[in-house]
Design a protein around this motif. Structure first.
Motif, PDB file in Angstrom:
ATOM      1  N   ALA A 184       1.200  -1.124  -0.228  1.00 20.26           N
ATOM      2  CA  ALA A 184      -0.445   0.044   0.251  1.00 20.26           C
ATOM      3  C   ALA A 184       0.861   1.331  -0.112  1.00 20.26           C
ATOM      4  CB  ALA A 184      -1.166  -0.082   1.118  1.00 20.26           C
ATOM      5  N   VAL A 185       0.652   2.468  -0.732  1.00 23.51           N
ATOM      6  CA  VAL A 185       0.933   3.532  -0.239  1.00 23.51           C
ATOM      7  C   VAL A 185      -0.111   4.649  -0.172  1.00 23.51           C
ATOM      8  CG1 VAL A 185       1.895   3.673  -2.155  1.00 23.51           C
ATOM      9  CG2 VAL A 185       0.090   4.218  -2.917  1.00 23.51           C
ATOM     10  N   GLN A 186       0.307   5.361   0.971  1.00 29.45           N
ATOM     11  CA  GLN A 186      -0.407   6.742   1.915  1.00 29.45           C
ATOM     12  C   GLN A 186       0.107   7.774   1.010  1.00 29.45           C
ATOM     13  OE1 GLN A 186      -0.628   8.014   6.145  1.00 29.45           O
ATOM     14  NE2 GLN A 186      -1.367   6.122   5.929  1.00 29.45           N
ATOM     15  N   LEU A 187      -0.656   8.863   0.731  1.00 30.55           N
ATOM     16  CA  LEU A 187      -0.309   9.657  -0.295  1.00 30.55           C
ATOM     17  C   LEU A 187      -0.389  11.285   0.909  1.00 30.55           C
ATOM     18  CD1 LEU A 187      -1.739   9.338  -3.775  1.00 30.55           C
ATOM     19  CD2 LEU A 187       0.529   9.012  -2.618  1.00 30.55           C
ATOM     20  N   HIS A 188       0.148  11.646   1.639  1.00 26.52           N
ATOM     21  CA  HIS A 188       0.081  12.045   2.934  1.00 26.52           C
ATOM     22  C   HIS A 188       0.562  14.307   2.450  1.00 26.52           C
ATOM     23  CE1 HIS A 188      -0.472  12.813   6.972  1.00 26.52           C
ATOM     24  NE2 HIS A 188      -0.597  11.512   7.283  1.00 26.52           N
ATOM     25  N   GLY A 189       0.357  14.181   0.823  1.00 30.58           N
ATOM     26  CA  GLY A 189       0.772  15.514   1.018  1.00 30.58           C
ATOM     27  C   GLY A 189      -0.071  16.280   0.154  1.00 30.58           C
ATOM     28  N   HIS A 190       0.119  17.221  -1.357  1.00 27.26           N
ATOM     29  CA  HIS A 190      -0.759  17.372  -2.186  1.00 27.26           C
ATOM     30  C   HIS A 190      -1.280  16.740  -3.615  1.00 27.26           C
ATOM     31  CE1 HIS A 190      -1.150  21.068   0.445  1.00 27.26           C
ATOM     32  NE2 HIS A 190       0.682  21.215   0.854  1.00 27.26           N
ATOM     33  N   GLU A 191      -1.111  15.788  -3.698  1.00 29.53           N
ATOM     34  CA  GLU A 191      -1.002  15.068  -4.542  1.00 29.53           C
ATOM     35  C   GLU A 191      -2.515  15.139  -5.155  1.00 29.53           C
ATOM     36  OE1 GLU A 191       1.396  12.828  -1.569  1.00 29.53           O
ATOM     37  OE2 GLU A 191      -0.353  13.378  -1.539  1.00 29.53           O
ATOM     38  N   SER A 192      -2.646  14.995  -6.282  1.00 36.31           N
ATOM     39  CA  SER A 192      -3.368  15.262  -7.320  1.00 36.31           C
ATOM     40  C   SER A 192      -4.690  14.214  -7.523  1.00 36.31           C
ATOM     41  CB  SER A 192      -3.160  16.144  -8.582  1.00 36.31           C
ATOM     42  OG  SER A 192      -2.750  15.600  -9.275  1.00 36.31           O
ATOM     43  N   VAL A 193      -5.457  14.762  -8.013  1.00 31.53           N
ATOM     44  CA  VAL A 193      -6.289  12.756  -8.812  1.00 31.53           C
ATOM     45  C   VAL A 193      -6.210  13.218  -9.838  1.00 31.53           C
ATOM     46  CG1 VAL A 193      -8.484  12.811  -9.901  1.00 31.53           C
ATOM     47  CG2 VAL A 193      -9.085  13.821  -8.011  1.00 31.53           C
ATOM     48  N   ALA A 194      -5.140  14.079 -10.527  1.00 33.66           N
ATOM     49  CA  ALA A 194      -4.694  13.418 -11.665  1.00 33.66           C
ATOM     50  C   ALA A 194      -3.082  12.112 -11.260  1.00 33.66           C
ATOM     51  CB  ALA A 194      -4.033  14.165 -12.864  1.00 33.66           C
ATOM     52  N   PHE A 195      -2.643  12.912 -10.675  1.00 32.67           N
ATOM     53  CA  PHE A 195      -1.362  12.406 -10.242  1.00 32.67           C
ATOM     54  C   PHE A 195      -1.255  10.401  -9.057  1.00 32.67           C
ATOM     55  CE2 PHE A 195       1.631  10.734  -6.403  1.00 32.67           C
ATOM     56  CZ  PHE A 195       2.989  11.089  -7.103  1.00 32.67           C
ATOM     57  N   CYS A 196      -2.929  10.309  -8.436  1.00 32.13           N
ATOM     58  CA  CYS A 196      -3.376   9.307  -8.289  1.00 32.13           C
ATOM     59  C   CYS A 196      -3.483   8.623  -9.235  1.00 32.13           C
ATOM     60  CB  CYS A 196      -5.308   8.891  -7.288  1.00 32.13           C
ATOM     61  SG  CYS A 196      -4.757   9.926  -5.567  1.00 32.13           S
ATOM     62  N   GLU A 197      -4.387   8.443 -10.705  1.00 31.94           N
ATOM     63  CA  GLU A 197      -4.764   8.211 -11.872  1.00 31.94           C
ATOM     64  C   GLU A 197      -3.608   7.711 -12.205  1.00 31.94           C
ATOM     65  OE1 GLU A 197      -8.598   9.947 -13.774  1.00 31.94           O
ATOM     66  OE2 GLU A 197      -6.971  10.829 -13.810  1.00 31.94           O
ATOM     67  N   GLU A 198      -2.099   8.272 -12.567  1.00 29.20           N
ATOM     68  CA  GLU A 198      -0.657   8.131 -12.898  1.00 29.20           C
ATOM     69  C   GLU A 198      -0.096   6.892 -11.928  1.00 29.20           C
ATOM     70  OE1 GLU A 198       3.180   9.889 -13.352  1.00 29.20           O
ATOM     71  OE2 GLU A 198       1.819  10.582 -12.946  1.00 29.20           O
ATOM     72  N   LEU A 199      -0.275   7.364 -10.915  1.00 26.33           N
ATOM     73  CA  LEU A 199      -0.100   6.036 -10.166  1.00 26.33           C
ATOM     74  C   LEU A 199      -1.281   4.766  -9.788  1.00 26.33           C
ATOM     75  CD1 LEU A 199       0.513   6.914  -6.038  1.00 26.33           C
ATOM     76  CD2 LEU A 199       2.713   5.923  -8.157  1.00 26.33           C
ATOM     77  N   ARG A 200      -1.922   4.608 -10.396  1.00 26.12           N
ATOM     78  CA  ARG A 200      -2.713   3.720 -10.354  1.00 26.12           C
ATOM     79  C   ARG A 200      -2.657   2.752 -11.415  1.00 26.12           C
ATOM     80  NH1 ARG A 200      -5.076   0.825  -7.173  1.00 26.12           N
ATOM     81  NH2 ARG A 200      -7.209   2.515  -6.372  1.00 26.12           N
ATOM     82  N   LYS A 201      -2.443   3.579 -12.631  1.00 27.54           N
ATOM     83  CA  LYS A 201      -2.032   3.042 -14.327  1.00 27.54           C
ATOM     84  C   LYS A 201      -0.391   1.673 -13.781  1.00 27.54           C
ATOM     85  CE  LYS A 201      -4.073   5.959 -17.238  1.00 27.54           C
ATOM     86  NZ  LYS A 201      -4.521   7.376 -18.285  1.00 27.54           N
ATOM     87  N   ILE A 202       1.142   3.500 -13.133  1.00 27.00           N
ATOM     88  CA  ILE A 202       1.428   1.996 -12.591  1.00 27.00           C
ATOM     89  C   ILE A 202       2.618   1.268 -11.713  1.00 27.00           C
ATOM     90  CG2 ILE A 202       2.586   4.700 -14.146  1.00 27.00           C
ATOM     91  CD1 ILE A 202       3.923   4.680 -11.485  1.00 27.00           C
ATOM     92  N   LEU A 203       1.998   0.938 -10.270  1.00 28.68           N
ATOM     93  CA  LEU A 203       2.023   0.190 -10.053  1.00 28.68           C
ATOM     94  C   LEU A 203       1.252  -0.712 -10.118  1.00 28.68           C
ATOM     95  CD1 LEU A 203       1.290   2.311  -6.482  1.00 28.68           C
ATOM     96  CD2 LEU A 203       3.476   1.792  -7.677  1.00 28.68           C
ATOM     97  N   PRO A 204       1.098  -2.098  -9.881  1.00 33.06           N
ATOM     98  CA  PRO A 204       0.610  -3.238 -10.082  1.00 33.06           C
ATOM     99  C   PRO A 204      -0.633  -3.340  -9.291  1.00 33.06           C
ATOM    100  CG  PRO A 204       2.862  -3.873  -8.699  1.00 33.06           C
ATOM    101  CD  PRO A 204       2.084  -2.348  -8.775  1.00 33.06           C
ATOM    102  N   LYS A 205      -2.018  -3.939  -9.303  1.00 32.92           N
ATOM    103  CA  LYS A 205      -3.284  -3.566  -9.044  1.00 32.92           C
ATOM    104  C   LYS A 205      -3.774  -4.005  -7.874  1.00 32.92           C
ATOM    105  CE  LYS A 205      -4.774  -3.471 -13.957  1.00 32.92           C
ATOM    106  NZ  LYS A 205      -4.097  -2.802 -14.363  1.00 32.92           N
ATOM    107  N   ASP A 206      -2.618  -4.323  -7.597  1.00 39.09           N
ATOM    108  CA  ASP A 206      -3.041  -4.847  -5.991  1.00 39.09           C
ATOM    109  C   ASP A 206      -2.229  -3.683  -5.063  1.00 39.09           C
ATOM    110  OD1 ASP A 206      -0.466  -5.511  -6.184  1.00 39.09           O
ATOM    111  OD2 ASP A 206      -0.957  -8.017  -5.239  1.00 39.09           O
ATOM    112  N   ILE A 207      -1.715  -2.905  -5.410  1.00 38.56           N
ATOM    113  CA  ILE A 207      -1.325  -1.822  -4.249  1.00 38.56           C
ATOM    114  C   ILE A 207      -2.135  -1.404  -4.175  1.00 38.56           C
ATOM    115  CG2 ILE A 207       0.589  -0.242  -4.247  1.00 38.56           C
ATOM    116  CD1 ILE A 207       1.835  -3.276  -3.965  1.00 38.56           C
ATOM    117  N   GLU A 208      -2.866  -1.072  -2.424  1.00 40.91           N
ATOM    118  CA  GLU A 208      -3.546  -0.419  -2.161  1.00 40.91           C
ATOM    119  C   GLU A 208      -2.852   1.381  -2.345  1.00 40.91           C
ATOM    120  OE1 GLU A 208      -4.266  -1.454   1.301  1.00 40.91           O
ATOM    121  OE2 GLU A 208      -5.605  -3.055   0.895  1.00 40.91           O
ATOM    122  N   ILE A 209      -3.715   2.159  -2.451  1.00 43.01           N
ATOM    123  CA  ILE A 209      -3.403   3.638  -2.680  1.00 43.01           C
ATOM    124  C   ILE A 209      -4.882   4.617  -1.617  1.00 43.01           C
ATOM    125  CG2 ILE A 209      -3.768   6.175  -4.132  1.00 43.01           C
ATOM    126  CD1 ILE A 209      -2.767   4.401  -6.441  1.00 43.01           C
TER     127      ILE A 209
END
Length: 200
Positions: free
Chosen positions: A66-91
């Protein structure tokens, strides 16, 4: 978590998640090797305004679940992470709360995050040791499960239990500074007491 021996001591209590902070400005910054943990424990990398490439590298290096995003990450950034990280990694996307909160900002994040986490707004992005007014959460409009965080200690357990009993989508509680003897060093006695007194 920060110190190998302490990591293994706490791991023996089988928490659902263990967090490792990869933000260099934190007193809890982790730059070691995570010892082998029981398979049931999900390793969480905590990041603050980090690049997607670095997050991907840390997930791969430490076999994070899992990754915990504790800054000012945008929706677009979360979308990018979702695409590059393995599908079972929790955001897990963190939102800081004080006396009030505009829950409408959550809606666009719903499709790109697995969980939200509500923490107390403070000088640092987490680990401030103070609670926010949990009554704010009575207006939570979503069914997205969330982590409750922000200065939770043993003295807050009864209030935590009351929130868990409600219809709010409380998925987990996130504890940190009030269970430490030093930054990143957990007090095993206090964590054991928490484990014994709060079962989901």
């Amino acid at each position: 978590m920060k110190h190998p021996d302490n990591i293994l001591e706490v791991a023996a209590l089988l928490p659902d998640y263990m967090g490792f902070i990869f933000w260099e400005k934190s007193a809890r910054y982790f730059d070691g090797v995570i010892p082998e943990l029981p398979k049931s424990i999900k390793k969480v990398g905590i990041f603050v305004n980090e690049t997607a490439a670095i997050i991907f590298e840390k997930v791969s290096k430490h076999d994070l679940q899992a990754v915990q995003l504790h800054g000012h990450e945008s929706v677009a950034f979360c979308e990018e992470l979702r695409k590059i990280l393995p599908k079972d990694i929790e955001i897990i996307k963190v939102f800081s709360v004080q006396d009030e909160f505009d829950f409408s900002i959550l809606e666009p994040f719903e499709a790109v995050c697995d969980y939200f986490l509500f923490d107390t707004k403070g000088k640092l992005p987490g680990g401030n040791g103070t609670t926010f007014d949990w009554k704010v959460l009575e207006n939570y409009p979503s069914t997205k499960p969330f982590f409750l965080s922000g200065g939770i200690g043993l003295e807050e357990l009864e209030a935590v239990k009351e929130i868990i009993k409600t219809e709010l989508a409380v998925y987990a509680i996130d504890v940190n500074s009030k269970f430490e003897t030093a930054p990143g060093l957990k007090n095993l006695k206090l964590v054991t007491e928490l484990r014994e007194n709060l079962q989901f």
